[in-house]
Design a protein around this motif. Structure first.
Motif, PDB file in Angstrom:
ATOM      1  N   LEU A 135       0.099  11.232  -0.643  1.00 21.09           N
ATOM      2  CA  LEU A 135      -1.343  10.971  -0.687  1.00 21.09           C
ATOM      3  C   LEU A 135      -2.091  12.130  -1.332  1.00 21.09           C
ATOM      4  CD1 LEU A 135      -1.717   9.416   2.873  1.00 21.09           C
ATOM      5  CD2 LEU A 135      -2.026   8.210   0.701  1.00 21.09           C
ATOM      6  N   LYS A 136      -1.651  13.351  -1.070  1.00 22.81           N
ATOM      7  CA  LYS A 136      -2.275  14.531  -1.679  1.00 22.81           C
ATOM      8  C   LYS A 136      -2.110  14.490  -3.192  1.00 22.81           C
ATOM      9  CE  LYS A 136      -2.330  19.600  -1.302  1.00 22.81           C
ATOM     10  NZ  LYS A 136      -2.001  19.981  -2.689  1.00 22.81           N
ATOM     11  N   GLY A 154      -4.619  13.382  -8.652  1.00 18.37           N
ATOM     12  CA  GLY A 154      -4.369  12.867  -9.988  1.00 18.37           C
ATOM     13  C   GLY A 154      -2.993  13.185 -10.529  1.00 18.37           C
ATOM     14  N   ALA A 155      -2.060  13.549  -9.646  1.00 10.42           N
ATOM     15  CA  ALA A 155      -0.696  13.861 -10.070  1.00 10.42           C
ATOM     16  C   ALA A 155       0.220  12.640 -10.005  1.00 10.42           C
ATOM     17  CB  ALA A 155      -0.121  14.986  -9.217  1.00 10.42           C
ATOM     18  N   ARG A 159      -8.490  -0.399  -5.206  1.00  8.95           N
ATOM     19  CA  ARG A 159      -8.858  -1.263  -6.328  1.00  8.95           C
ATOM     20  C   ARG A 159      -8.958  -0.451  -7.624  1.00  8.95           C
ATOM     21  NH1 ARG A 159     -11.422  -6.272  -6.837  1.00  8.95           N
ATOM     22  NH2 ARG A 159     -11.833  -6.370  -4.595  1.00  8.95           N
ATOM     23  N   SER A 160      -9.555   0.734  -7.553  1.00 15.61           N
ATOM     24  CA  SER A 160      -9.692   1.574  -8.745  1.00 15.61           C
ATOM     25  C   SER A 160      -8.330   2.015  -9.258  1.00 15.61           C
ATOM     26  CB  SER A 160     -10.551   2.810  -8.433  1.00 15.61           C
ATOM     27  OG  SER A 160     -11.862   2.439  -8.094  1.00 15.61           O
ATOM     28  N   MET A 161      -7.426   2.338  -8.341  1.00 18.44           N
ATOM     29  CA  MET A 161      -6.073   2.729  -8.725  1.00 18.44           C
ATOM     30  C   MET A 161      -5.363   1.591  -9.445  1.00 18.44           C
ATOM     31  SD  MET A 161      -2.956   3.814  -6.186  1.00 18.44           S
ATOM     32  CE  MET A 161      -2.580   2.087  -5.839  1.00 18.44           C
ATOM     33  N   ASN A 162      -5.532   0.388  -8.905  1.00 16.77           N
ATOM     34  CA  ASN A 162      -4.915  -0.779  -9.529  1.00 16.77           C
ATOM     35  C   ASN A 162      -5.529  -1.061 -10.901  1.00 16.77           C
ATOM     36  OD1 ASN A 162      -3.080  -3.210  -9.015  1.00 16.77           O
ATOM     37  ND2 ASN A 162      -4.988  -4.207  -9.604  1.00 16.77           N
ATOM     38  N   ASP A 163      -6.843  -0.937 -10.996  1.00 18.78           N
ATOM     39  CA  ASP A 163      -7.516  -1.163 -12.282  1.00 18.78           C
ATOM     40  C   ASP A 163      -7.037  -0.172 -13.328  1.00 18.78           C
ATOM     41  OD1 ASP A 163      -8.916  -3.237 -11.160  1.00 18.78           O
ATOM     42  OD2 ASP A 163     -10.774  -2.128 -10.886  1.00 18.78           O
ATOM     43  N   PHE A 164      -6.826   1.091 -12.926  1.00 20.87           N
ATOM     44  CA  PHE A 164      -6.319   2.087 -13.874  1.00 20.87           C
ATOM     45  C   PHE A 164      -4.929   1.693 -14.373  1.00 20.87           C
ATOM     46  CE2 PHE A 164      -3.657   5.766 -14.763  1.00 20.87           C
ATOM     47  CZ  PHE A 164      -4.409   6.396 -15.759  1.00 20.87           C
TER      48      PHE A 164
END
Length: 281
Positions: free
Chosen positions: A227-228, A233-234, A269-274
């Protein structure tokens, strides 16, 4: 959660899920599967019932060490669907020492077409790709672009399970910079014990992206680190890396739940969209 109410007029069960009453009729599922179906509905309502991406899976039949049959492929896809996955990248293993690229692509296409003949309308969309094993000199492979994930610039690169040399790190960066590729290193969680933070920071600083397996988030002792890294952004994409329905089934749904519990629905949702935009979707 209130108690289950049995109703006599063909409605078998009603259950309160996240502020909503969900009614499951007898024709929806047999009694022995009732608990499982309710759990699926709970997960869908909790996430908002949007579709999610699995960017690393071995679901094509008889192409690599993944699915061994069309039936097993269908079972894997059904399991992913129940975990709210609507798009899956099929990343069959490619080893340059064992096979030519054109032969691999032909085998992959044949398997894909056979599987498509058995898919239902509700099956997840399959995007063809490859998990390409790194070897010294890979940056000079002329047809490497043919192994990118379908309709994208993304190359999923499997790295050696050892400390990477300076040459190896430079070559990975060279693929991304000189070939106009987006390099996505497969299951970065497997290699971290062998690499220094300096190496990982160098790769990230040069635009190399990292994919982590769902197991990284599902492991009680590792999920804090996962999670960290995700929040910093890694980690750019998550995959089930499922291979079969027995020893390596998909468990990406529980990883999504860990992420949502920590960061919320909007973050997931944002992670999936990316991930979808990375694939040109």
């Amino acid at each position: 959660m209130p108690p289950v109410n049995i109703v006599s007029d063909a409605i078998s069960i009603s259950n309160f899920i996240s502020g909503m009453i969900v009614v499951v009729r007898e024709e929806y599922c047999a009694k022995k599967n009732l608990r499982e179906k309710i759990q699926i509905l709970q997960r869908k309502f909790t996430r908002g019932d949007w579709s999610l991406l699995d960017c690393h899976a071995h679901v094509l039949p008889n192409v690599d060490d993944g699915s061994g049959s069309i039936d097993e492929s269908l079972s894997l896809l059904n399991m992913l669907k129940e975990q709210s996955v609507d798009t899956v990248v099929s990343t069959s293993h490619f080893y340059a020492n064992d096979e030519r690229i054109d032969s691999f692509i032909e085998r992959r296409q044949i398997a894909y077409e056979k599987l498509c003949n058995s898919l239902s309308e509700n099956s997840p969309e399959i995007i063809l790709g490859a998990e390409v094993y790194y070897y010294s000199g890979i940056s000079r492979m002329e047809e490497l672009k043919l192994l990118r994930i379908q309709n994208s610039k993304v190359l999923l690169l499997e790295m050696p399970m050892s400390k990477w040399s300076d040459y190896t790190v430079r070559e990975v960066v060279e693929i991304a910079n000189s070939r106009d590729f987006k390099v996505l290193i497969a299951h970065i969680d497997r290699y971290m014990d062998f690499q220094s933070d300096k190496v990982l920071d160098h790769l990230l600083g040069n635009g190399i992206m990292m994919q982590a397996n769902a197991s990284f988030f599902n492991d009680f002792f590792k999920k804090r680190k996962a999670l960290k890294m995700l929040n910093e952004g890694a980690i750019h994409a998550i995959g089930s890396d499922c291979h079969n329905i027995s020893s390596r089934p998909p468990k990406i749904g529980s990883a999504f739940e860990v992420i949502q519990k920590k960061f919320g629905k909007r973050y997931l949702r944002s992670m999936n969209d990316f991930g979808m935009s990375m694939l040109g979707k």
